[in-house]
Design a protein around this motif. Structure first.
Motif: not given
Length: 123
Positions: A36-41, A80-91
């Protein structure tokens, strides 16, 4: 079950990271493991899940084709292999584990959680 995550960090957009989650404790309590992930707010959201045999994996739509969940039962570790990361993946990314049964997609059904690891993707 106790869960310890590692592998987070700072990466540029388009880059890759691999998160790891080591589990210890009763085997049945980690039959299904998820990220799971949680971004600020924002609320904590489902990212990916895998069953013990790896016969079932699933992802939230926004990461399909970019993220891959896998597990090594001999090492009691899920990745969890994460490729092609985007700024919206920040968490902050959390590993979670549960027995079989109940929803795989709701954080409320997972009794075991790791401490979280920060993933930051710069543009």
């Amino acid at each position: 079950v106790q869960l310890v995550e590692s592998g987070g960090g700072l990466v540029q957009a388009g880059g890759s990271l691999r998160l790891s989650c080591a589990a210890s404790g009763r085997t049945g309590d980690s039959n299904e493991m998820a990220w799971f992930r949680q971004a600020p707010g924002r609320e904590r959201e489902f990212v990916a899940v895998i069953t013990r045999s790896s016969s079932i994996t699933d992802y939230t739509d926004s990461v399909k084709g970019r993220f891959t969940i896998s597990r090594d039962n001999a090492k009691n570790t899920v990745y969890l292999q994460m490729n092609s990361l985007k700024p919206e993946d920040t968490a902050v990314y959390y590993c979670a584990a549960k027995p079989y049964g109940r929803s795989r997609y709701s954080p409320d059904t997972y009794p075991s959680w790791g401490q979280g690891t920060q993933v930051t993707v710069s543009s």
